[in-house]
Motif scaffolding. Structure first.
Motif, PDB file in Angstrom:
ATOM      1  N   ALA A  15       0.835  -1.211   0.000  1.00  0.00           N
ATOM      2  CA  ALA A  15       0.000   0.000   0.000  1.00  0.00           C
ATOM      3  C   ALA A  15       0.866   1.257   0.000  1.00  0.00           C
ATOM      4  O   ALA A  15       0.553   2.237  -0.693  1.00  0.00           O
ATOM      5  CB  ALA A  15      -0.939  -0.013   1.202  1.00  0.00           C
ATOM      6  N   LEU A  16       1.946   1.238   0.765  1.00  0.00           N
ATOM      7  CA  LEU A  16       2.859   2.375   0.801  1.00  0.00           C
ATOM      8  C   LEU A  16       3.450   2.638  -0.580  1.00  0.00           C
ATOM      9  O   LEU A  16       3.476   3.785  -1.048  1.00  0.00           O
ATOM     10  CB  LEU A  16       3.979   2.130   1.810  1.00  0.00           C
ATOM     11  N   PHE A  17       3.895   1.591  -1.260  1.00  0.00           N
ATOM     12  CA  PHE A  17       4.477   1.759  -2.590  1.00  0.00           C
ATOM     13  C   PHE A  17       3.420   2.176  -3.609  1.00  0.00           C
ATOM     14  O   PHE A  17       3.712   2.930  -4.538  1.00  0.00           O
ATOM     15  CB  PHE A  17       5.229   0.503  -3.030  1.00  0.00           C
ATOM     16  N   ALA A  18       2.182   1.703  -3.454  1.00  0.00           N
ATOM     17  CA  ALA A  18       1.100   2.149  -4.340  1.00  0.00           C
ATOM     18  C   ALA A  18       0.872   3.645  -4.170  1.00  0.00           C
ATOM     19  O   ALA A  18       0.728   4.385  -5.153  1.00  0.00           O
ATOM     20  CB  ALA A  18      -0.184   1.365  -4.053  1.00  0.00           C
ATOM     21  N   ALA A  19       0.871   4.107  -2.919  1.00  0.00           N
ATOM     22  CA  ALA A  19       0.702   5.535  -2.656  1.00  0.00           C
ATOM     23  C   ALA A  19       1.871   6.339  -3.236  1.00  0.00           C
ATOM     24  O   ALA A  19       1.671   7.407  -3.835  1.00  0.00           O
ATOM     25  CB  ALA A  19       0.581   5.784  -1.159  1.00  0.00           C
ATOM     26  N   LEU A  20       3.089   5.823  -3.067  1.00  0.00           N
ATOM     27  CA  LEU A  20       4.264   6.504  -3.626  1.00  0.00           C
ATOM     28  C   LEU A  20       4.185   6.566  -5.150  1.00  0.00           C
ATOM     29  O   LEU A  20       4.522   7.596  -5.757  1.00  0.00           O
ATOM     30  CB  LEU A  20       5.547   5.793  -3.194  1.00  0.00           C
ATOM     31  N   ALA A  21       3.744   5.472  -5.782  1.00  0.00           N
ATOM     32  CA  ALA A  21       3.611   5.456  -7.244  1.00  0.00           C
ATOM     33  C   ALA A  21       2.574   6.482  -7.691  1.00  0.00           C
ATOM     34  O   ALA A  21       2.775   7.200  -8.680  1.00  0.00           O
ATOM     35  CB  ALA A  21       3.229   4.060  -7.733  1.00  0.00           C
ATOM     36  N   CYS A  22       1.465   6.571  -6.965  1.00  0.00           N
ATOM     37  CA  CYS A  22       0.416   7.540  -7.285  1.00  0.00           C
ATOM     38  C   CYS A  22       0.962   8.966  -7.198  1.00  0.00           C
ATOM     39  O   CYS A  22       0.810   9.759  -8.131  1.00  0.00           O
ATOM     40  CB  CYS A  22      -0.773   7.343  -6.348  1.00  0.00           C
ATOM     41  N   VAL A  23       1.610   9.292  -6.105  1.00  0.00           N
ATOM     42  CA  VAL A  23       2.133  10.649  -5.902  1.00  0.00           C
ATOM     43  C   VAL A  23       3.230  10.964  -6.917  1.00  0.00           C
ATOM     44  O   VAL A  23       3.243  12.055  -7.512  1.00  0.00           O
ATOM     45  CB  VAL A  23       2.644  10.827  -4.457  1.00  0.00           C
ATOM     46  N   ALA A  24       4.146  10.031  -7.131  1.00  0.00           N
ATOM     47  CA  ALA A  24       5.239  10.271  -8.094  1.00  0.00           C
ATOM     48  C   ALA A  24       4.692  10.478  -9.504  1.00  0.00           C
ATOM     49  O   ALA A  24       5.235  11.276 -10.272  1.00  0.00           O
ATOM     50  CB  ALA A  24       6.229   9.107  -8.074  1.00  0.00           C
ATOM     51  N   THR A  25       3.615   9.783  -9.838  1.00  0.00           N
ATOM     52  CA  THR A  25       3.007   9.935 -11.155  1.00  0.00           C
ATOM     53  C   THR A  25       2.306  11.287 -11.278  1.00  0.00           C
ATOM     54  O   THR A  25       2.325  11.915 -12.337  1.00  0.00           O
ATOM     55  CB  THR A  25       2.009   8.789 -11.416  1.00  0.00           C
ATOM     56  N   MET A  26       1.723  11.757 -10.188  1.00  0.00           N
ATOM     57  CA  MET A  26       0.963  13.009 -10.227  1.00  0.00           C
ATOM     58  C   MET A  26       1.828  14.261 -10.067  1.00  0.00           C
ATOM     59  O   MET A  26       1.430  15.338 -10.504  1.00  0.00           O
ATOM     60  CB  MET A  26      -0.098  12.998  -9.117  1.00  0.00           C
ATOM     61  N   ILE A  27       2.990  14.135  -9.460  1.00  0.00           N
ATOM     62  CA  ILE A  27       3.769  15.315  -9.075  1.00  0.00           C
ATOM     63  C   ILE A  27       4.283  16.116 -10.281  1.00  0.00           C
ATOM     64  O   ILE A  27       4.318  17.332 -10.246  1.00  0.00           O
ATOM     65  CB  ILE A  27       4.913  14.921  -8.121  1.00  0.00           C
ATOM     66  N   ILE A  28       4.664  15.425 -11.339  1.00  0.00           N
ATOM     67  CA  ILE A  28       5.115  16.086 -12.567  1.00  0.00           C
ATOM     68  C   ILE A  28       4.358  15.446 -13.720  1.00  0.00           C
ATOM     69  O   ILE A  28       4.472  14.237 -13.937  1.00  0.00           O
ATOM     70  CB  ILE A  28       6.635  15.903 -12.795  1.00  0.00           C
ATOM     71  N   LYS A  29       3.574  16.250 -14.434  1.00  0.00           N
ATOM     72  CA  LYS A  29       2.826  15.743 -15.582  1.00  0.00           C
ATOM     73  C   LYS A  29       3.083  16.658 -16.774  1.00  0.00           C
ATOM     74  O   LYS A  29       2.708  17.827 -16.755  1.00  0.00           O
ATOM     75  CB  LYS A  29       1.323  15.702 -15.290  1.00  0.00           C
ATOM     76  N   VAL A  30       3.701  16.111 -17.798  1.00  0.00           N
ATOM     77  CA  VAL A  30       3.955  16.859 -19.020  1.00  0.00           C
ATOM     78  C   VAL A  30       3.104  16.216 -20.122  1.00  0.00           C
ATOM     79  O   VAL A  30       3.312  15.041 -20.452  1.00  0.00           O
ATOM     80  CB  VAL A  30       5.457  16.811 -19.411  1.00  0.00           C
ATOM     81  N   PRO A  31       2.132  16.945 -20.679  1.00  0.00           N
ATOM     82  CA  PRO A  31       1.252  16.364 -21.702  1.00  0.00           C
ATOM     83  C   PRO A  31       2.023  15.851 -22.914  1.00  0.00           C
ATOM     84  O   PRO A  31       3.019  16.444 -23.328  1.00  0.00           O
ATOM     85  CB  PRO A  31       0.343  17.533 -22.104  1.00  0.00           C
ATOM     86  N   THR A  32       1.559  14.721 -23.465  1.00  0.00           N
ATOM     87  CA  THR A  32       2.182  14.168 -24.662  1.00  0.00           C
ATOM     88  C   THR A  32       1.448  14.669 -25.901  1.00  0.00           C
ATOM     89  O   THR A  32       0.287  15.056 -25.827  1.00  0.00           O
ATOM     90  CB  THR A  32       2.151  12.622 -24.654  1.00  0.00           C
ATOM     91  N   VAL A  33       2.131  14.628 -27.011  1.00  0.00           N
ATOM     92  CA  VAL A  33       1.576  15.065 -28.282  1.00  0.00           C
ATOM     93  C   VAL A  33       0.650  13.988 -28.833  1.00  0.00           C
ATOM     94  O   VAL A  33       1.003  12.810 -28.863  1.00  0.00           O
ATOM     95  CB  VAL A  33       2.718  15.337 -29.298  1.00  0.00           C
ATOM     96  N   GLY A  34      -0.540  14.372 -29.242  1.00  0.00           N
ATOM     97  CA  GLY A  34      -1.412  13.493 -30.007  1.00  0.00           C
ATOM     98  C   GLY A  34      -2.341  12.573 -29.252  1.00  0.00           C
ATOM     99  O   GLY A  34      -3.369  12.192 -29.779  1.00  0.00           O
TER     100      GLY A  34
END
Length: 183
Positions: A15-34
């Motif tokens: 659960a801790l690693f799932a939460a870390l994965a969620c936060v790490a994925t959300m912290i920086i989001k750069v939109p992709t083309v297309g």
């Protein structure tokens, strides 16, 4: 045989690693083309889940945390694909890592480096190809998904580097031994 304490510990670490994965994925989001997707650093935790937890629990942490990030961030169409892709990334990375370590007759630190590199590269190839297939077929982007290959490749390389830095720092700090007590 696992004790109840070990099972609870494994679930808590997952659960801790799932939460870390969620936060790490959300912290920086750069939109992709297309494709309306985004580049992030969440794969760093996906790789750490594979290397530190391993097996189905590590794969669940990677899949659930990454998919939860898509859900929370409004990328609902990506949730099922992200879950499967990140689950497979972590599971295959773990299996490759274990296979390389088993093939080695000596327990050398150099072989660990090779195992981390090869398993990480395989995982990121799964990510790049997985999202291309998901976006081009199930999301209906067709060849419009081709530009995401470049964006996802940049994400993969970035997360490989961050994952290597993190795993070696965690090894040096003896954190991995602590986590292994629970998993």
């Amino acid at each position: 045989m696992y004790s109840t304490k070990q099972n609870v510990g494994k679930i808590v670490i997952t659960a801790l690693f799932a939460a870390l994965a969620c936060v790490a994925t959300m912290i920086i989001k750069v939109p992709t083309v297309g494709t309306n997707g985004y580049v992030n650093i969440g794969d760093t935790i996906v790789l750490l889940s594979a290397w530190m937890i391993g097996g189905v629990y590590g794969a669940l942490a990677a899949g659930i945390g990454s998919a939860l990030s898509d859900f929370i961030s409004g990328y609902g169409s990506y949730v099922p694909g992200t879950f499967v892709i990140k689950f497979l990334m972590a599971l295959v990375a773990y299996l490759v890592f274990v296979a390389i370590k088993k093939a080695n007759t000596k327990d050398s630190k150099g072989m660990n480096v090779v195992a981390y590199i090869v398993s990480g590269v395989v995982a990121e190839v799964i990510m790049v190809l997985g999202y291309f297939l998901y976006e081009s077929t199930l999301l209906g982007y067709g060849l419009g998904a081709v530009p995401s290959i470049g964006s996802n490749s940049i994400q993969g390389v970035t997360c490989l580097v961050l994952g290597f830095i993190a795993i070696f720092a965690l090894e040096e700090a003896k954190v991995i031994k602590l986590v292994k007590k629970f998993v």
